[in-house]
Design an enzyme around this catalytic site. Structure first.
Site, PDB file in Angstrom:
ATOM      1  N   LYS A   1       0.750  -1.208   0.137  1.00  0.00           N
ATOM      2  CA  LYS A   1      -0.007   0.199  -0.070  1.00  0.00           C
ATOM      3  C   LYS A   1       0.769   1.356   0.090  1.00  0.00           C
ATOM      4  O   LYS A   1       1.622   1.350   0.851  1.00  0.00           O
ATOM      5  CB  LYS A   1      -0.973   0.062   1.243  1.00  0.00           C
ATOM      6  CG  LYS A   1      -2.208  -0.417   0.915  1.00  0.00           C
ATOM      7  CD  LYS A   1      -2.797  -0.453   2.293  1.00  0.00           C
ATOM      8  CE  LYS A   1      -4.092   0.528   2.362  1.00  0.00           C
ATOM      9  NZ  LYS A   1      -4.929   0.748   3.637  1.00  0.00           N
ATOM     10  N   ILE A   2       0.573   2.220  -0.807  1.00  0.00           N
ATOM     11  CA  ILE A   2       1.397   3.388  -1.228  1.00  0.00           C
ATOM     12  C   ILE A   2       0.382   4.521  -1.314  1.00  0.00           C
ATOM     13  O   ILE A   2      -0.661   4.309  -2.084  1.00  0.00           O
ATOM     14  CB  ILE A   2       2.267   3.105  -2.328  1.00  0.00           C
ATOM     15  CG1 ILE A   2       3.303   1.933  -2.226  1.00  0.00           C
ATOM     16  CG2 ILE A   2       2.971   4.488  -2.614  1.00  0.00           C
ATOM     17  CD1 ILE A   2       3.936   1.823  -3.653  1.00  0.00           C
TER      18      ILE A   2
END
Length: 316
Positions: free
Chosen positions: A131-132
């Site tokens: 997740k970014i």
């Protein structure tokens, strides 16, 4: 049939929690975590051994206190992910430190490290999403990682520019936020009552979903951040929806078949030229809600990461 079962027939249901007991109860396909959820999960007594293990691991890796802290928080996030993977058939989303959101290279390096920790524990890449935050720099990092076989979940997504840039970068999945968009509109327009079909967050996800299908982008759309069950019902048919245990329990307690709201059947269109960096910033910054919510979301995750560090420091 419960509404949850009905939803499952048209949308992949994902649990937005780090609470293993809640995941066991609702049997989602996938699960998503973030620094705030890791922080609250860490307070649960059954997680104490995972924290102890992360600290012991960090001490074997470095004598430097700062490095030990970084290693411990990475290992803890992965340890929680590993426990969740034992009880879901699909993927776990583990988030990169939000303080790296504007640093492409540091994000790439952190993602590789998290993947390596999972791989060392016997988990293959196809069960993990990194997740970014959907900053320009985060999207560029994801573009590199996807080419390395590391699938990404681009989060804190509030604008069409962010959604478009993610699809153009070949990102595996996006998490457009629903509830936080509604929060902003309630706080800034004076209007408090939004029926689900008029909910600005619901409208945003619907538009992104249709844009992706219309231009034949393969990027998965996973609606996130819900304030009520009606928002979820209005997005039935979305590729995936990540839902908190509280709202999963409401869906499970209610009987009835849901109507599919999202389904694209129109003509395909040619894709536009990819956004340049300047075009991305111009379009994204033209939306005051998206600017405010992206910055606020990154700061909140960073704040919770720092609280987690404080807790780990006391044990190191």
């Amino acid at each position: 049939m419960t509404q949850l079962d009905s939803l499952r027939s048209m949308t992949v249901v994902v649990a937005d929690t780090g609470d293993i007991e809640a995941i066991k109860q609702y049997q989602p396909q996938d699960a998503t975590t973030n620094p705030s959820l890791i922080l609250s999960a860490s307070a649960l007594p059954q997680y104490a051994p995972l924290i102890d293990d992360a600290i012991a691991y960090a001490k074997t890796k470095s004598d430097c206190p700062r490095q030990q802290l970084v290693d411990a928080e990475d290992k803890l996030a992965v340890n929680i992910g590993l426990e969740i993977l034992k009880i879901i058939p699909g993927r776990i989303s583990t988030e990169v430190d939000a303080r790296l959101s504007y640093d492409t290279q540091a994000t790439i390096e952190k993602a590789r490290k998290l993947i390596k920790l999972y791989n060392e524990a016997g988990i293959e890449n196809h069960r993990i999403l990194i997740k970014i935050a959907s900053t320009w720099q985060g999207i560029r990092a994801a573009e590199v990682l996807e080419k390395e076989g590391i699938n990404c979940n681009l989060t804190l997504l509030f604008s069409e520019a962010q959604a478009r840039a993610c699809a153009e970068a070949g990102v595996y999945l996006i998490s457009p936020f629903v509830g936080r968009i509604l929060d902003w509109h309630k706080a800034n327009t004076g209007r408090q009552d939004y029926p689900a079909a008029e909910d600005p967050g619901v409208i945003s996800v619907t538009q992104i979903y249709n844009y992706y299908k219309q231009h034949n982008y393969k990027t998965v759309v996973m609606g996130a951040s819900f304030r009520n069950v009606d928002e979820i019902i209005e997005l039935a048919g979305c590729d995936r929806l990540t839902i908190s245990p509280t709202l999963l329990s409401h869906l499970q307690a209610r009987e009835g078949e849901l109507v599919r709201k999202l389904a694209f059947s129109g003509e395909l269109k040619d894709r536009p030229q990819p956004l340049t960096e300047s075009e991305f910033y111009w379009q994204h910054n033209s939306d005051p809600m998206a600017v405010a919510k992206l910055a606020e979301g990154i700061c909140k995750f960073a704040e919770d990461q720092e609280k987690l560090e404080k807790m780990l420091l006391e044990r190191l």
